[in-house]
Motif scaffolding. Structure first.
Motif, PDB file in Angstrom:
ATOM      1  N   GLY A 124       0.601  -1.041  -0.067  1.00  0.00           N
ATOM      2  CA  GLY A 124      -0.188  -0.155  -0.025  1.00  0.00           C
ATOM      3  C   GLY A 124       0.865   1.112   0.082  1.00  0.00           C
ATOM      4  O   GLY A 124       0.510   2.237   0.769  1.00  0.00           O
ATOM      5  N   VAL A 125       1.994   1.404  -0.751  1.00  0.00           N
ATOM      6  CA  VAL A 125       2.765   2.361  -0.825  1.00  0.00           C
ATOM      7  C   VAL A 125       3.029   2.552  -2.231  1.00  0.00           C
ATOM      8  O   VAL A 125       2.609   1.835  -3.165  1.00  0.00           O
ATOM      9  N   SER A 126       3.860   3.711  -2.766  1.00  0.00           N
ATOM     10  CA  SER A 126       3.923   3.937  -4.063  1.00  0.00           C
ATOM     11  C   SER A 126       5.296   3.373  -4.472  1.00  0.00           C
ATOM     12  O   SER A 126       5.966   2.725  -3.866  1.00  0.00           O
ATOM     13  N   VAL A 127       5.386   3.077  -5.811  1.00  0.00           N
ATOM     14  CA  VAL A 127       6.566   2.208  -6.553  1.00  0.00           C
ATOM     15  C   VAL A 127       7.834   3.134  -6.111  1.00  0.00           C
ATOM     16  O   VAL A 127       8.705   2.270  -5.982  1.00  0.00           O
ATOM     17  N   ALA A 128       7.883   4.500  -6.058  1.00  0.00           N
ATOM     18  CA  ALA A 128       8.969   5.079  -5.633  1.00  0.00           C
ATOM     19  C   ALA A 128       9.378   4.828  -4.322  1.00  0.00           C
ATOM     20  O   ALA A 128      10.539   4.262  -4.032  1.00  0.00           O
ATOM     21  N   THR A 129       8.652   4.384  -3.283  1.00  0.00           N
ATOM     22  CA  THR A 129       9.094   4.046  -2.057  1.00  0.00           C
ATOM     23  C   THR A 129       9.615   2.602  -1.942  1.00  0.00           C
ATOM     24  O   THR A 129      10.730   2.670  -1.274  1.00  0.00           O
ATOM     25  N   VAL A 130       9.242   1.685  -2.805  1.00  0.00           N
ATOM     26  CA  VAL A 130       9.713   0.508  -2.769  1.00  0.00           C
ATOM     27  C   VAL A 130      11.114   0.684  -3.407  1.00  0.00           C
ATOM     28  O   VAL A 130      12.041   0.035  -2.964  1.00  0.00           O
ATOM     29  N   SER A 131      11.158   1.333  -4.412  1.00  0.00           N
ATOM     30  CA  SER A 131      12.405   1.834  -5.201  1.00  0.00           C
ATOM     31  C   SER A 131      13.431   2.335  -4.178  1.00  0.00           C
ATOM     32  O   SER A 131      14.839   1.804  -4.177  1.00  0.00           O
ATOM     33  N   LYS A 132      13.099   3.008  -3.376  1.00  0.00           N
ATOM     34  CA  LYS A 132      13.943   3.790  -2.390  1.00  0.00           C
ATOM     35  C   LYS A 132      14.499   2.467  -1.289  1.00  0.00           C
ATOM     36  O   LYS A 132      15.725   2.627  -0.862  1.00  0.00           O
ATOM     37  N   GLY A 158       9.180   2.014   9.966  1.00  0.00           N
ATOM     38  CA  GLY A 158       7.978   1.055  10.056  1.00  0.00           C
ATOM     39  C   GLY A 158       7.451   0.613   8.583  1.00  0.00           C
ATOM     40  O   GLY A 158       7.507  -0.633   8.151  1.00  0.00           O
ATOM     41  N   THR A 159       7.419   1.609   7.613  1.00  0.00           N
ATOM     42  CA  THR A 159       7.268   1.348   6.150  1.00  0.00           C
ATOM     43  C   THR A 159       8.225   0.512   5.542  1.00  0.00           C
ATOM     44  O   THR A 159       8.279  -0.487   4.823  1.00  0.00           O
ATOM     45  N   ARG A 160       9.695   0.921   6.111  1.00  0.00           N
ATOM     46  CA  ARG A 160      10.861   0.130   5.443  1.00  0.00           C
ATOM     47  C   ARG A 160      10.699  -1.535   5.862  1.00  0.00           C
ATOM     48  O   ARG A 160      10.746  -2.355   5.020  1.00  0.00           O
ATOM     49  N   ALA A 161      10.145  -1.629   7.096  1.00  0.00           N
ATOM     50  CA  ALA A 161      10.216  -3.148   7.408  1.00  0.00           C
ATOM     51  C   ALA A 161       9.157  -3.937   6.640  1.00  0.00           C
ATOM     52  O   ALA A 161       9.182  -4.955   6.483  1.00  0.00           O
ATOM     53  N   ARG A 162       7.768  -3.038   6.532  1.00  0.00           N
ATOM     54  CA  ARG A 162       6.913  -3.731   5.823  1.00  0.00           C
ATOM     55  C   ARG A 162       7.183  -3.962   4.396  1.00  0.00           C
ATOM     56  O   ARG A 162       6.779  -5.181   3.779  1.00  0.00           O
ATOM     57  N   VAL A 163       8.006  -2.961   3.858  1.00  0.00           N
ATOM     58  CA  VAL A 163       8.361  -3.276   2.419  1.00  0.00           C
ATOM     59  C   VAL A 163       9.301  -4.566   2.303  1.00  0.00           C
ATOM     60  O   VAL A 163       9.440  -5.459   1.603  1.00  0.00           O
TER      61      VAL A 163
END
Length: 345
Positions: free
Chosen positions: A23-31, A42-47
């Motif tokens: 539930g995040v952007s493609v840009a966030t996953v790329s980061k 928290g977002t990094r851990a979920r990714v």
């Protein structure tokens, strides 16, 4: 509750798949994939969890015949010991056409979080740690980003999952104590390294085993721990040699420590080896040039560093080493600083 299942085959997983799952952007996953620091923990851990669960195939980072960089991380970089390690690593990276970056942790044995962020951002080919180790979470971060790591002689040897190259420290302590006991010494002090470092404890254990083998009790008042520095050898040496029941021999945990002991002996008016025998550890080039030349335990530092770097390059190519732990042989080198104790008249 929705059950998440890894996609089959794994190659069908894309960055967009991960972004949609979390539930995040493609840009966030790329980061996250590129080790960028501007992502909430928290977002990094979920990714990261989604990447693992979907068996996302990260880009293969095989080293070419030239290009790329190896990071070499020392717990401390201030002695000839570190230079021997550096020479061993550099010989391998230079032959492979790789760059080499050197950092040190100001005496700490674990990198701070900011170090990990910098490594993930810079994306080295791999990391060689010297007398330092990673927390489990730090290990996982490097593995998830395809950055292999190898440790040279540290307590990470207790984990079979961490590739480690060291030497037989227990045998080194055994050989040092045996040599002094065979010369006739019965009050032998030991100044080992930091008590929280495995090699320090292993040398002390070998030292104790030699005493048990000879049936000679150890005086616990003569057992000291500290850094591997000349200052530690000097300070402990003064305390030991100013005792009314001073030892007749001292086994130092490093050649640099032993040099501090030699200075303490001179300050106390003691001659080496006539009044005091001193034995070091490492067999640094300078140990043959002290006065008197230092009896020591040879620890093949350059070979240890070179083998660790070769192991790292294998991991970077995707090849698992035959073993995760390599211990090289330690040997006694007898010079001029040890002799039988003077017998009382």
């Amino acid at each position: 509750m929705t059950e998440h299942r890894p996609l089959d085959p794994p190659a069908s997983t894309t960055i967009a798949t991960i972004a949609n799952d979390v539930g995040v952007s493609v840009a966030t996953v790329s980061k996250v994939l590129n080790g960028r620091g501007d992502v909430a923990p928290g977002t990094r851990a979920r990714v990261e969890e989604s990447l693992d669960r979907h068996r996302y195939q990260r880009r293969n980072r095989r080293p070419s015949s030239s290009g790329g960089r190896v990071d070499l991380v020392f717990h401390e970089f201030d002695t000839g010991w570190a230079m021997e390690i550096l020479r061993g690593v550099e010989a391998v990276t230079s032959a492979a056409g790789l760059g080499l970056s050197v950092a040190q942790l100001d005496g700490a044995h674990r990198p701070p979080p900011r170090w990990l962020d910098a490594v993930l951002a810079d994306r080295p080919l791999g990391v060689v740690f010297v007398l330092s180790h990673l927390a489990e979470a730090q290990q996982q971060h490097l593995r998830r980003h395809g950055i292999p790591f190898v440790v040279v002689d540290t307590d990470s040897a207790t984990s079979a999952s961490v590739p480690t190259v060291g030497s037989n420290n227990w045998n080194g302590g055994l050989l040092a104590a045996r040599h002094l006991l065979e010369l006739g010494h019965r009050r032998i002090a030991i100044i080992s390294g930091p008590p929280d470092v495995l090699c320090s404890r292993a040398r002390a254990a070998g030292f104790q085993s030699a005493h048990e083998e000879a049936g000679v009790p150890i005086d616990r008042e003569l057992t000291r721990y500290g850094s591997f520095s000349a200052g530690t050898g000097h300070a402990h040496g003064l305390h030991l040699l100013r005792r009314p029941d001073r030892p007749t021999a001292i086994f130092a945990g490093s050649d640099i420590q032993a040099m501090g002991v030699l200075r303490a002996a001179r300050q106390c008016g003691l001659r080496v080896p006539e009044d005091l025998s001193v034995i070091g550890y490492d067999n640094l080039p300078v140990s043959a040039w002290t006065d008197p030349a230092l009896t020591t335990i040879n620890q093949p530092l350059r070979d240890m560093a070179g083998i660790a770097t070769q192991m790292l390059l294998e991991l970077a190519r995707g090849t698992e080493p035959a073993t995760s732990r390599i211990d090289l042989v330690t040997e006694l080198v007898v010079r001029e600083s040890t002799a039988p104790p003077v017998q009382p008249h």
